[in-house]
Structures are given as structure tokens and as C-alpha cells.
Motif scaffolding. Structure first.
Motif, PDB file in Angstrom:
ATOM      1  N   MET A   1     -27.191  35.924  26.739  1.00  0.00           N
ATOM      2  CA  MET A   1     -27.433  37.204  26.071  1.00  0.00           C
ATOM      3  C   MET A   1     -28.933  37.449  25.953  1.00  0.00           C
ATOM      4  N   ALA A   2     -29.495  37.945  27.037  1.00  0.00           N
ATOM      5  CA  ALA A   2     -30.954  38.160  27.108  1.00  0.00           C
ATOM      6  C   ALA A   2     -31.447  39.159  26.067  1.00  0.00           C
ATOM      7  N   PHE A   3     -30.590  40.081  25.667  1.00  0.00           N
ATOM      8  CA  PHE A   3     -31.003  41.112  24.707  1.00  0.00           C
ATOM      9  C   PHE A   3     -31.426  40.505  23.370  1.00  0.00           C
ATOM     10  N   LYS A   4     -30.946  39.282  23.075  1.00  0.00           N
ATOM     11  CA  LYS A   4     -31.256  38.634  21.790  1.00  0.00           C
ATOM     12  C   LYS A   4     -32.764  38.438  21.625  1.00  0.00           C
ATOM     13  N   ASN A   5     -33.483  38.341  22.767  1.00  0.00           N
ATOM     14  CA  ASN A   5     -34.935  38.130  22.711  1.00  0.00           C
ATOM     15  C   ASN A   5     -35.704  39.389  22.324  1.00  0.00           C
ATOM     16  N   ILE A   6     -35.018  40.523  22.317  1.00  0.00           N
ATOM     17  CA  ILE A   6     -35.692  41.780  21.960  1.00  0.00           C
ATOM     18  C   ILE A   6     -36.002  41.766  20.467  1.00  0.00           C
ATOM     19  N   ASN A   7     -37.250  42.048  20.141  1.00  0.00           N
ATOM     20  CA  ASN A   7     -37.679  41.996  18.745  1.00  0.00           C
ATOM     21  C   ASN A   7     -37.699  43.414  18.159  1.00  0.00           C
ATOM     22  N   ASP A  26     -23.474  60.728  22.339  1.00  0.00           N
ATOM     23  CA  ASP A  26     -24.497  60.473  23.359  1.00  0.00           C
ATOM     24  C   ASP A  26     -24.448  59.033  23.855  1.00  0.00           C
ATOM     25  N   TRP A  27     -24.278  58.098  22.909  1.00  0.00           N
ATOM     26  CA  TRP A  27     -24.206  56.691  23.315  1.00  0.00           C
ATOM     27  C   TRP A  27     -22.993  56.470  24.218  1.00  0.00           C
ATOM     28  N   LEU A  28     -21.852  57.038  23.815  1.00  0.00           N
ATOM     29  CA  LEU A  28     -20.625  56.866  24.597  1.00  0.00           C
ATOM     30  C   LEU A  28     -20.797  57.417  26.009  1.00  0.00           C
ATOM     31  N   LYS A  29     -21.451  58.571  26.101  1.00  0.00           N
ATOM     32  CA  LYS A  29     -21.658  59.213  27.411  1.00  0.00           C
ATOM     33  C   LYS A  29     -22.579  58.372  28.300  1.00  0.00           C
ATOM     34  N   LEU A  30     -23.645  57.834  27.707  1.00  0.00           N
ATOM     35  CA  LEU A  30     -24.627  57.083  28.490  1.00  0.00           C
ATOM     36  C   LEU A  30     -24.242  55.618  28.731  1.00  0.00           C
ATOM     37  N   ILE A  39     -22.879  44.572  26.437  1.00  0.00           N
ATOM     38  CA  ILE A  39     -22.556  45.861  25.805  1.00  0.00           C
ATOM     39  C   ILE A  39     -21.042  45.989  25.627  1.00  0.00           C
ATOM     40  N   GLN A  40     -20.283  45.648  26.653  1.00  0.00           N
ATOM     41  CA  GLN A  40     -18.822  45.779  26.565  1.00  0.00           C
ATOM     42  C   GLN A  40     -18.239  44.840  25.505  1.00  0.00           C
ATOM     43  N   TYR A  41     -18.760  43.593  25.460  1.00  0.00           N
ATOM     44  CA  TYR A  41     -18.267  42.614  24.478  1.00  0.00           C
ATOM     45  C   TYR A  41     -18.537  43.103  23.051  1.00  0.00           C
ATOM     46  N   LEU A  42     -19.790  43.521  22.793  1.00  0.00           N
ATOM     47  CA  LEU A  42     -20.169  43.981  21.447  1.00  0.00           C
ATOM     48  C   LEU A  42     -19.417  45.248  21.071  1.00  0.00           C
ATOM     49  N   LYS A  43     -19.235  46.131  22.032  1.00  0.00           N
ATOM     50  CA  LYS A  43     -18.491  47.380  21.790  1.00  0.00           C
ATOM     51  C   LYS A  43     -17.057  47.053  21.351  1.00  0.00           C
ATOM     52  N   GLU A  44     -16.410  46.137  22.079  1.00  0.00           N
ATOM     53  CA  GLU A  44     -15.020  45.768  21.743  1.00  0.00           C
ATOM     54  C   GLU A  44     -14.934  45.081  20.378  1.00  0.00           C
ATOM     55  N   GLU A  45     -15.893  44.188  20.100  1.00  0.00           N
ATOM     56  CA  GLU A  45     -15.926  43.506  18.795  1.00  0.00           C
ATOM     57  C   GLU A  45     -16.079  44.521  17.661  1.00  0.00           C
ATOM     58  N   THR A 132     -28.265  47.625  24.097  1.00  0.00           N
ATOM     59  CA  THR A 132     -28.412  48.945  24.708  1.00  0.00           C
ATOM     60  C   THR A 132     -29.866  49.189  25.116  1.00  0.00           C
ATOM     61  N   VAL A 133     -30.793  48.829  24.222  1.00  0.00           N
ATOM     62  CA  VAL A 133     -32.226  49.007  24.510  1.00  0.00           C
ATOM     63  C   VAL A 133     -32.617  48.158  25.724  1.00  0.00           C
ATOM     64  N   TYR A 134     -32.162  46.912  25.740  1.00  0.00           N
ATOM     65  CA  TYR A 134     -32.470  45.999  26.850  1.00  0.00           C
ATOM     66  C   TYR A 134     -31.934  46.563  28.163  1.00  0.00           C
ATOM     67  N   TYR A 135     -30.652  46.915  28.143  1.00  0.00           N
ATOM     68  CA  TYR A 135     -30.017  47.460  29.356  1.00  0.00           C
ATOM     69  C   TYR A 135     -30.646  48.801  29.745  1.00  0.00           C
ATOM     70  N   GLY A 136     -30.867  49.651  28.740  1.00  0.00           N
ATOM     71  CA  GLY A 136     -31.418  50.988  28.982  1.00  0.00           C
ATOM     72  C   GLY A 136     -32.791  50.928  29.637  1.00  0.00           C
ATOM     73  N   TYR A 137     -33.642  50.000  29.149  1.00  0.00           N
ATOM     74  CA  TYR A 137     -34.981  49.876  29.729  1.00  0.00           C
ATOM     75  C   TYR A 137     -34.928  49.368  31.159  1.00  0.00           C
ATOM     76  N   LYS A 138     -34.050  48.379  31.394  1.00  0.00           N
ATOM     77  CA  LYS A 138     -33.910  47.862  32.764  1.00  0.00           C
ATOM     78  C   LYS A 138     -33.424  48.975  33.688  1.00  0.00           C
ATOM     79  N   GLU A 139     -32.459  49.758  33.203  1.00  0.00           N
ATOM     80  CA  GLU A 139     -31.914  50.854  34.007  1.00  0.00           C
ATOM     81  C   GLU A 139     -32.985  51.927  34.241  1.00  0.00           C
ATOM     82  N   LEU A 140     -33.779  52.214  33.198  1.00  0.00           N
ATOM     83  CA  LEU A 140     -34.879  53.185  33.335  1.00  0.00           C
ATOM     84  C   LEU A 140     -35.824  52.772  34.452  1.00  0.00           C
TER      85      LEU A 140
END
Length: 200
Positions: A1-7, A26-30, A39-45, A132-140
Motif C-alpha cells: 500500500m504505497a499510498f500509506k507513505n503520503i503525508n 465527483d469521486w464516484l465518477k472519477l 482504492i477498491q479495497y478501501l471503498k468496499e471496506e 485517491t491522491v496517490y493514484y490521482g497524481y500518478k494518473e495525472l
């Protein structure tokens, strides 16, 4: 879970009034259906926890209604025993008192769970925000790179189109000048004959 390193500052959630992401249009759409496992794991939890909270709230309401009913019964039975001398109803009184004790135990457990769940929901939502921030930035970064490639290709095509348009005008001008010259020299009848002889 690389996103955990995001401060990220947890206070940002309160300060920016960040909603429950799984309920945000907006979050659901994006990000609602991205193939990112975090993201999928946390969303389901989070969805599961919200579902549990709603079920507990329904149970709490149902038990409160049962308790109100049991209290009414106790008051009615007490009145019958005390004022109408119906002593045979004393057993019923004990039955309803026990029922209220059981309901209170259930309610205590539900209230405890309902007090702890919001914190769990906040933590999960915060982790989902980080993912989301981690994934969003990589996607950006990825999309910006692709956008640059598309823009470069468009620039190249525009340049090629400009060259072709200039060539088109040069050819058209040459064709028109040549026709005009030959037409002026030979006349239209001769030009038509030559068209048939040479161009066919």
C-alpha cells in the motif's frame, strides 16, 4: 500500500469539509470504478462499515420502540396490580422488567458500536483519500505525458497540413497558368483536341 507513505494532514478533512468519498458524485465518477486494488479495497471496506452503521441504527430504533412498548405494559400492569388488585399480573410485571433489562443490554452494545464506528469510518475515508491522491497524481502525470504526445502529434500534423495546402495552391496556380498560356496560344478548339489526344 504505497499510498500509506503520503503525508497528508488529517485536519485537512475537517478544514476542507471532505465528504464521505463513496457518497460523493465527483469521486464516484472519477475513481469509483478504477482498477486500483487499494482504492477498491478501501471503498468496499467503507461501504461495508456504512452498511453496518445503518443496520445498527435501525436495530437501535427497533429496540427503543420495543422498550417504549414494554414500559407502557409495565405501567399498565402496575396500575392493574396497585389500583385494581389484580395480583395475578405480578408475574407479567417481572417478565416485562426482564425484557427491558435485555433490551437495555442490547442497546448498550449497539450504542457502544455506534460510538466507535464513526472513528473507523473517518480513518477509512482518510486512507481512501490518501489512496485517491496517490493514484490521482500518478494518473495525472501519465495523462499529462500522453496529452503532450497528442499535442506534439497535432502540431506535427498541422505543420504537414500547412505544407500540403501550400503545395496544393502551387499546383493549382501552375495548372491554371499553364492552361491559360496554352489556351491563349492555341485557342479552345485546339486545347480540347489536345485534351483528348494527350490526357486520355
Amino acid at each position: 500500500m504505497a499510498f500509506k507513505n503520503i503525508n497528508l494532514d488529517e485536519n485537512i478533512v475537517l478544514k476542507n469539509r471532505i465528504p464521505l468519498l463513496i457518497e460523493d458524485k465527483d469521486w464516484l465518477k472519477l475513481f469509483g470504478n478504477v482498477s486500483n486494488k487499494d482504492i477498491q479495497y478501501l471503498k468496499e471496506e467503507l461501504m461495508e462499515l456504512v452498511k453496518i452503521r445503518k443496520e445498527l441504527e435501525k436495530k437501535e430504533q427497533s429496540f427503543q420502540e420495543e422498550k417504549t412498548l414494554a414500559i407502557k405494559m409495565i405501567l399498565g400492569i402496575s396500575n392493574a396490580v396497585n389500583n385494581e388488585n389484580k395480583t395475578h399480573s405480578v408475574g407479567l410485571l417481572d417478565k416485562y422488567k426482564e425484557k427491558i433489562e435485555n433490551i437495555n443490554e442490547e442497546l448498550d452494545e449497539i450504542v457502544y458500536q455506534l460510538e466507535t464506528i464513526p472513528q473507523e469510518i473517518r480513518e477509512l475515508n482518510f486512507n481512501l483519500l490518501k489512496a485517491t491522491v496517490y493514484y490521482g497524481y500518478k494518473e495525472l502525470k501519465d495523462k499529462e505525458k500522453k496529452l503532450k504526445e497528442v499535442n506534439d502529434e497535432l502540431d506535427s500534423m498541422r505543420e504537414r497540413i500547412k505544407i500540403l495546402i501550400n503545395e496544393k495552391y502551387d499546383y493549382e496556380e501552375r495548372v491554371n497558368l499553364t492552361y491559360s498560356f496554352l489556351h491563349g496560344l492555341l485557342g479552345s478548339e485546339e486545347i480540347e483536341k489536345l485534351d483528348e489526344q494527350i490526357l486520355d
